[in-house]
Scaffold this motif. Structure first.
Motif, short mmCIF file in Angstrom:
data_model
loop_
_atom_site.label_atom_id
_atom_site.label_comp_id
_atom_site.label_asym_id
_atom_site.label_seq_id
_atom_site.Cartn_x
_atom_site.Cartn_y
_atom_site.Cartn_z
N ASP A 28 0.83 -1.22 0.00
CA ASP A 28 0.00 0.00 0.00
C ASP A 28 0.86 1.26 0.00
O ASP A 28 0.37 2.34 -0.33
CB ASP A 28 -0.91 0.05 1.23
CG ASP A 28 -1.94 -1.07 1.23
OD1 ASP A 28 -2.21 -1.65 0.16
OD2 ASP A 28 -2.48 -1.37 2.32
N LEU A 29 2.12 1.13 0.41
CA LEU A 29 3.02 2.29 0.49
C LEU A 29 3.93 2.40 -0.73
O LEU A 29 4.79 3.27 -0.78
CB LEU A 29 3.86 2.19 1.78
CG LEU A 29 3.04 2.16 3.07
CD1 LEU A 29 3.92 1.82 4.26
CD2 LEU A 29 2.33 3.49 3.29
N ARG A 30 3.74 1.49 -1.71
CA ARG A 30 4.55 1.52 -2.92
C ARG A 30 4.46 2.90 -3.56
O ARG A 30 3.42 3.54 -3.53
CB ARG A 30 4.08 0.45 -3.90
CG ARG A 30 5.08 0.10 -4.96
CD ARG A 30 6.23 -0.80 -4.52
NE ARG A 30 5.91 -2.20 -4.41
CZ ARG A 30 6.05 -2.90 -3.28
NH1 ARG A 30 6.47 -2.33 -2.18
NH2 ARG A 30 5.78 -4.17 -3.25
N GLY A 31 5.56 3.37 -4.09
CA GLY A 31 5.60 4.71 -4.67
C GLY A 31 6.18 5.73 -3.69
O GLY A 31 6.48 6.85 -4.07
N VAL A 127 13.12 1.19 2.40
CA VAL A 127 12.58 0.56 1.19
C VAL A 127 12.27 1.66 0.18
O VAL A 127 11.55 2.62 0.51
CB VAL A 127 11.31 -0.25 1.52
CG1 VAL A 127 10.75 -0.91 0.26
CG2 VAL A 127 11.61 -1.30 2.59
N ASP A 128 12.81 1.52 -1.03
CA ASP A 128 12.60 2.56 -2.05
C ASP A 128 11.20 2.47 -2.65
O ASP A 128 10.46 1.52 -2.38
CB ASP A 128 13.73 2.52 -3.10
CG ASP A 128 13.63 1.36 -4.07
OD1 ASP A 128 12.57 0.69 -4.17
OD2 ASP A 128 14.63 1.11 -4.76
N PRO A 129 10.81 3.45 -3.48
CA PRO A 129 9.44 3.46 -4.03
C PRO A 129 9.09 2.24 -4.88
O PRO A 129 7.93 1.92 -5.05
CB PRO A 129 9.41 4.74 -4.87
CG PRO A 129 10.44 5.63 -4.24
CD PRO A 129 11.52 4.70 -3.78
N GLU A 130 10.10 1.53 -5.39
CA GLU A 130 9.85 0.33 -6.19
C GLU A 130 9.79 -0.94 -5.35
O GLU A 130 9.62 -2.03 -5.89
CB GLU A 130 10.93 0.17 -7.28
CG GLU A 130 10.82 1.16 -8.42
CD GLU A 130 11.34 2.54 -8.03
OE1 GLU A 130 12.46 2.62 -7.48
OE2 GLU A 130 10.62 3.53 -8.27
N GLY A 131 9.99 -0.81 -4.02
CA GLY A 131 9.92 -1.97 -3.16
C GLY A 131 11.24 -2.70 -2.98
O GLY A 131 11.27 -3.84 -2.52
N LYS A 132 12.34 -2.04 -3.30
CA LYS A 132 13.66 -2.63 -3.11
C LYS A 132 14.33 -2.00 -1.88
O LYS A 132 14.06 -0.86 -1.52
CB LYS A 132 14.55 -2.37 -4.33
CG LYS A 132 14.02 -3.00 -5.60
CD LYS A 132 15.03 -3.97 -6.14
CE LYS A 132 14.62 -4.55 -7.46
NZ LYS A 132 13.74 -5.67 -7.40
N VAL A 133 15.22 -2.77 -1.25
CA VAL A 133 15.96 -2.27 -0.10
C VAL A 133 16.97 -1.22 -0.57
O VAL A 133 17.78 -1.49 -1.46
CB VAL A 133 16.69 -3.43 0.63
CG1 VAL A 133 17.58 -2.89 1.75
CG2 VAL A 133 15.68 -4.43 1.17
#
Length: 156
Positions: A28-31, A127-133
């Motif tokens: 839900d927090l992606r982006g 966690v970055d906007p793309e979901g990567k550490v």
């Protein structure tokens, strides 16, 4: 002990219950950039200091594009008391089964007063906007951690 995460790894998704009873998912927090920090126990001195530091920095972190989520094994009811007692404004999530803690490498063997025990390893994962550490820090200190994190993220 589960492996620790490193920059570039996909951040494990989670859906956990907050202190208000809501379900909160990383998806839900992606982006947005999300600071996920793991702490051993609500209402203990070190964890209170760290949560208050994140609360005090929340406005400036959000202005810089960061969300903050704190995860512990505490039940939502205890987290609600923690928020109330200390005027916390960050999102507090409950992981009583320790599944998310384990997936993030934030639960396992650690030294406590010279003994090796199983427990929560105080950790912070960005966690970055793309979901990567983007950043993974383990065995962080409760006091001064938020200031160090702000320096590491070039926010000061």
């Amino acid at each position: 002990m589960s492996p620790r995460l490193s920059p570039g790894d996909p951040a494990p998704d989670f859906t956990l219950t907050s202190d208000t009873g809501e379900q909160v998912s990383l998806a839900d927090l992606r982006g947005r950039t999300v600071i996920v920090y793991f702490y051993p126990a609500a209402m203990t001195p070190g964890c209170t200091k760290q949560a208050c530091d994140f609360t005090d920095s929340l406005d400036s972190l959000q202005a810089a594009g960061y969300e903050v989520v704190g995860i512990s094994p505490d039940k939502p009811e205890k987290l609600a008391k923690f928020r109330e007692r200390d005027g916390l404004t960050i999102t507090l999530l409950s992981d009583p089964e320790k599944q998310t803690l384990t997936e993030y490498g934030a639960f396992g063997e650690k030294k406590l007063y010279g003994k090796v025990v199983q427990g929560v390893i105080r950790s912070t994962i960005v966690v970055d906007p793309e979901g990567k550490v983007a950043l993974a820090q383990y065995n962080v200190k409760a006091t001064g951690h938020v200031a160090k994190l702000r320096r590491d993220l070039a926010l000061d």
